[in-house]
Design a protein around this motif. Sequence first.
Motif, PDB file in Angstrom:
ATOM      1  N   VAL A  28       0.831  -1.205   0.000  1.00  0.00           N
ATOM      2  CA  VAL A  28       0.000   0.000   0.000  1.00  0.00           C
ATOM      3  C   VAL A  28       0.867   1.257   0.000  1.00  0.00           C
ATOM      4  CG1 VAL A  28      -1.716   1.330   1.276  1.00  0.00           C
ATOM      5  CG2 VAL A  28      -1.959  -1.152   1.081  1.00  0.00           C
ATOM      6  N   LYS A  29       1.898   1.269   0.828  1.00  0.00           N
ATOM      7  CA  LYS A  29       2.829   2.407   0.856  1.00  0.00           C
ATOM      8  C   LYS A  29       3.466   2.605  -0.516  1.00  0.00           C
ATOM      9  CE  LYS A  29       7.211   3.882   2.927  1.00  0.00           C
ATOM     10  NZ  LYS A  29       8.277   3.528   3.921  1.00  0.00           N
ATOM     11  N   LEU A  32       0.964   4.120  -3.062  1.00  0.00           N
ATOM     12  CA  LEU A  32       0.743   5.557  -2.877  1.00  0.00           C
ATOM     13  C   LEU A  32       1.897   6.368  -3.460  1.00  0.00           C
ATOM     14  CD1 LEU A  32      -0.695   5.527   0.747  1.00  0.00           C
ATOM     15  CD2 LEU A  32      -1.950   6.006  -1.363  1.00  0.00           C
ATOM     16  N   LYS A  33       3.111   5.894  -3.265  1.00  0.00           N
ATOM     17  CA  LYS A  33       4.272   6.588  -3.825  1.00  0.00           C
ATOM     18  C   LYS A  33       4.269   6.491  -5.355  1.00  0.00           C
ATOM     19  CE  LYS A  33       7.069   8.497  -2.195  1.00  0.00           C
ATOM     20  NZ  LYS A  33       7.290   9.970  -2.054  1.00  0.00           N
ATOM     21  N   LYS A  35       1.784   6.232  -7.357  1.00  0.00           N
ATOM     22  CA  LYS A  35       0.706   7.021  -7.971  1.00  0.00           C
ATOM     23  C   LYS A  35       0.994   8.514  -7.997  1.00  0.00           C
ATOM     24  CE  LYS A  35      -2.962   3.642  -7.317  1.00  0.00           C
ATOM     25  NZ  LYS A  35      -4.281   3.317  -6.725  1.00  0.00           N
ATOM     26  N   GLU A  36       2.125   8.916  -7.460  1.00  0.00           N
ATOM     27  CA  GLU A  36       2.579  10.296  -7.663  1.00  0.00           C
ATOM     28  C   GLU A  36       3.146  10.464  -9.069  1.00  0.00           C
ATOM     29  OE1 GLU A  36       5.414  11.102  -4.615  1.00  0.00           O
ATOM     30  OE2 GLU A  36       3.962  10.835  -2.977  1.00  0.00           O
ATOM     31  N   TYR A  41       8.623   6.754  -9.040  1.00  0.00           N
ATOM     32  CA  TYR A  41       7.923   5.832  -9.942  1.00  0.00           C
ATOM     33  C   TYR A  41       8.818   5.400 -11.098  1.00  0.00           C
ATOM     34  CZ  TYR A  41       4.533   4.314 -13.484  1.00  0.00           C
ATOM     35  OH  TYR A  41       3.841   3.617 -14.463  1.00  0.00           O
ATOM     36  N   THR A 194      -0.290   0.907  -9.848  1.00  0.00           N
ATOM     37  CA  THR A 194      -1.090   2.071 -10.238  1.00  0.00           C
ATOM     38  C   THR A 194      -2.412   1.713 -10.899  1.00  0.00           C
ATOM     39  OG1 THR A 194       0.115   2.188 -12.340  1.00  0.00           O
ATOM     40  CG2 THR A 194       0.943   3.538 -10.516  1.00  0.00           C
ATOM     41  N   GLU A 196      -6.118   0.876 -11.672  1.00  0.00           N
ATOM     42  CA  GLU A 196      -7.417   1.140 -11.048  1.00  0.00           C
ATOM     43  C   GLU A 196      -8.509   0.235 -11.620  1.00  0.00           C
ATOM     44  OE1 GLU A 196      -8.001   3.100  -8.597  1.00  0.00           O
ATOM     45  OE2 GLU A 196      -6.279   4.447  -8.497  1.00  0.00           O
TER      46      GLU A 196
END
Length: 223
Positions: A28-29, A32-33, A35-36, A41, A194, A196
């Motif tokens: 999860v961490k 989140l990184k 998806k920046e 990435y 990433t 969805e």
Amino acid sequence: MGHLRNFVTPLHKATARDYIGRMVDEKVKCMLKAKEYEFDYWDGDRRFGYGGYKYMPGRWAPVAKALIETYGLKAGSRVLDVGCGKGFLLHEMLILEPGLEIVGFDISEHGLASNTDEVKAKANLFRYRAQDAYPFGDKSFDLVISLATLHNLRIFELKTALSEIERVGKQAYVMLESYRTEQELFNVQCWALTCESFFDTAEWIWLYRHFGYTGDYEFIYFE
């Protein structure tokens, strides 16, 4: 509907992946990184994405050649890349056909800044979201491409993106992540940072038809 293509799959299969290792590494961490969509990435630790996405001369050349030949591109042909990232495919396309008119957009400042000098000099690159109405007229491009981008949108965003790709392109090709079996679904859920929209191939084809997309398509699988 258009044709199922096999342009990127050979490249995709050439990479080894530790699915379980990624899933248990603070997933999860890392999501989140990732998806920046900035430095971490592209060029940070592998747990956040590509783990250093560098230009490798010729790596994308087979895909570039297939696109140019399949869609009859020549000097003066206009190409739009939706989610162009670092533009390495565009670079190879320009090597093969320097007279192409290239436009590309992405949400990543780092990705756009990391395009090669060749692409920066010849292409119109700008920051933009794939899910927003595109600032171009109908059928403005001879070909619209989108690789490994659309699965990062939610379903209501896909409606706009696919409709806009259809609207602005005379021809189109999109590639994204999918699955055919429960094992492939498990693998992509472990690996994807990433994504969805987790849909199998039948669901994607249904969505293409539902949203009026008539271009070509390709799926990559995590086997």
